[in-house]
Motif scaffolding. Structure first.
Motif, mmCIF file in Angstrom:
data_model
loop_
_atom_site.group_PDB
_atom_site.id
_atom_site.type_symbol
_atom_site.label_atom_id
_atom_site.label_comp_id
_atom_site.label_asym_id
_atom_site.label_seq_id
_atom_site.Cartn_x
_atom_site.Cartn_y
_atom_site.Cartn_z
ATOM 1 N N ALA A 109 0.539 -1.278 0.494
ATOM 2 C CA ALA A 109 0.050 0.434 -0.186
ATOM 3 C C ALA A 109 0.389 1.106 -0.052
ATOM 4 C CB ALA A 109 -1.265 -0.078 1.192
ATOM 5 N N THR A 110 1.900 1.135 0.815
ATOM 6 C CA THR A 110 3.009 2.602 0.458
ATOM 7 C C THR A 110 3.145 2.741 -0.596
ATOM 8 O OG1 THR A 110 3.708 2.031 2.667
ATOM 9 C CG2 THR A 110 4.348 3.329 2.001
ATOM 10 N N ARG A 111 3.694 2.164 -1.302
ATOM 11 C CA ARG A 111 4.550 1.792 -3.069
ATOM 12 C C ARG A 111 2.947 2.724 -3.941
ATOM 13 N NH1 ARG A 111 7.543 -4.020 -2.917
ATOM 14 N NH2 ARG A 111 9.630 -3.153 -2.137
ATOM 15 N N GLY A 112 1.945 1.484 -3.623
ATOM 16 C CA GLY A 112 0.718 1.826 -4.218
ATOM 17 C C GLY A 112 -0.035 2.883 -4.570
ATOM 18 N N ASN A 113 -0.313 3.604 -3.035
ATOM 19 C CA ASN A 113 -0.346 4.241 -2.302
ATOM 20 C C ASN A 113 -0.788 4.519 -1.734
ATOM 21 O OD1 ASN A 113 -3.046 6.674 -2.257
ATOM 22 N ND2 ASN A 113 -5.155 5.728 -2.573
ATOM 23 N N PRO A 114 1.172 5.562 -1.368
ATOM 24 C CA PRO A 114 1.260 6.193 -0.233
ATOM 25 C C PRO A 114 0.730 6.552 0.684
ATOM 26 C CG PRO A 114 2.752 7.485 -2.037
ATOM 27 C CD PRO A 114 1.567 6.281 -2.908
ATOM 28 N N LEU A 115 -0.219 8.284 0.130
ATOM 29 C CA LEU A 115 -0.866 8.942 0.877
ATOM 30 C C LEU A 115 -1.825 7.864 1.868
ATOM 31 C CD1 LEU A 115 -2.334 11.843 0.952
ATOM 32 C CD2 LEU A 115 -3.686 11.846 -0.418
ATOM 33 N N PHE A 116 -2.385 7.698 0.975
ATOM 34 C CA PHE A 116 -3.663 6.177 1.807
ATOM 35 C C PHE A 116 -3.037 5.631 2.856
ATOM 36 C CE2 PHE A 116 -5.701 2.312 3.003
ATOM 37 C CZ PHE A 116 -6.746 2.523 3.040
ATOM 38 N N ALA A 117 -1.370 5.213 2.507
ATOM 39 C CA ALA A 117 -0.766 4.314 3.895
ATOM 40 C C ALA A 117 -0.332 4.723 4.811
ATOM 41 C CB ALA A 117 0.309 3.426 2.955
ATOM 42 N N ILE A 118 -0.106 5.907 4.211
ATOM 43 C CA ILE A 118 0.545 6.412 5.612
ATOM 44 C C ILE A 118 -0.829 7.218 7.029
ATOM 45 C CG2 ILE A 118 1.748 8.738 6.544
ATOM 46 C CD1 ILE A 118 3.646 8.837 3.922
ATOM 47 N N GLY A 119 -1.464 7.497 6.272
ATOM 48 C CA GLY A 119 -3.027 8.084 6.837
ATOM 49 C C GLY A 119 -3.822 6.751 7.544
ATOM 50 N N ALA A 120 -3.462 5.478 6.564
ATOM 51 C CA ALA A 120 -3.882 5.026 7.352
ATOM 52 C C ALA A 120 -3.014 4.198 9.200
ATOM 53 C CB ALA A 120 -4.410 4.006 6.825
#
Length: 275
Positions: free
Chosen positions: A72-83
């Protein structure tokens, strides 16, 4: 403020009753499904020549958490960091609420005096739901913290400030994700095999509404701690009661099933059902 306190007394009771009914229904339904449709996840036979050995349980738990987070951090870092930041904050804050509840119940069952948040008295026998909620959800304020944690109050307050800020940053990122329909999106390369693969996100109204509720809870927590508005802890408690109310009827209920999900997910990794 008196009107808000009276409202919280009634609203907290209704919220608890409706929530308990929903939780009991979901738990009974879950065990009925387990009884009628037991999960089939058997370890493979490892008595063959050069048979694959199962992973260790701790290694499997680590892989269960880290592998999807890495992707998730590679594919969608905004979502991953937020989550990640959001879950660190929410899990820790919720644990603090749970500990506060246990300490408060101990004092009530012993018949000990507790603070009266509306008047600021350090000792009272105000066992009303509004006062109980104000103590639990306001555990990061000095009056409540000193009663609940004694000499550890300073450590608890300063530590939970860090956690509240973590939840605030994480939830802010998730708000952006939900508003711009980036939930589930792939906006960057995950790995060389998926180079150039992109996936549009989806808009989920219930996720946006719940994220907004959490955002309001975090803001009222901050304002209550800063003592900018007198009685803000009661607004914070009303929002907390709302979360309790919707808990068994929303996707938030995954928190209840989290240990079960970790167990079965780790088993899949352990017996290499997941490579």
């Amino acid at each position: 403020m008196e009107t808000i306190i009276i409202f919280l007394d009634h609203y907290a009771l209704v919220s608890l009753i409706i929530s308990v009914i929903g939780i009991l229904y979901k738990v009974v339904l879950h065990f009925l499904r387990l009884y009628t449709h037991p999960p089939v996840l058997k370890p493979y036979k490892n008595n063959t020549i050069d048979g694959i050995q199962p992973r260790g349980m701790m290694e499997s738990i680590v892989k269960f958490f880290l592998t999807p987070t890495k992707h998730a951090t590679r594919g969608n870092p905004l979502f991953a960091i937020g989550a990640v930041l959001y879950h660190i904050g929410i899990i820790t804050v919720s644990t603090g609420y749970g500990i506060s509840l246990l300490i408060l119940l101990y004092h009530i069952l012993k018949g000990n005096p507790i603070p009266d948040i509306s008047t600021g008295m350090t000792e009272s026998y105000n066992y009303s739901l509004s006062n109980i909620f104000a103590i639990i959800f306001g555990n990061g304020e000095w009056l409540q913290a000193k009663f609940l944690f004694g000499d550890l109050a300073d450590l608890f307050v300063y530590f939970t400030w860090i956690i509240v800020i973590s939840a605030f940053i994480g939830n802010s990122l998730l708000m952006i994700v939900h508003i711009f329909s980036l939930s589930g999106a792939i906006i960057k390369d995950i790995d060389p095999a998926a180079k150039g693969v992109r996936l549009k996100g989806r808009f989920n109204l219930s996720h946006l509404l719940f994220t907004s509720l959490v955002y309001a809870i975090i803001w009222t927590e901050i304002l209550a701690r800063l003592e900018i508005f007198h009685g803000m802890v009661y607004i914070h408690s009303i929002l907390g009661a709302t979360m309790i109310l919707i808990f068994p009827y929303s996707y938030l209920f995954h928190m209840f099933y989290a240990p079960v999900a970790v167990y079965y997910g780790a088993r899949r990794w352990r017996y290499r059902y997941i490579a």
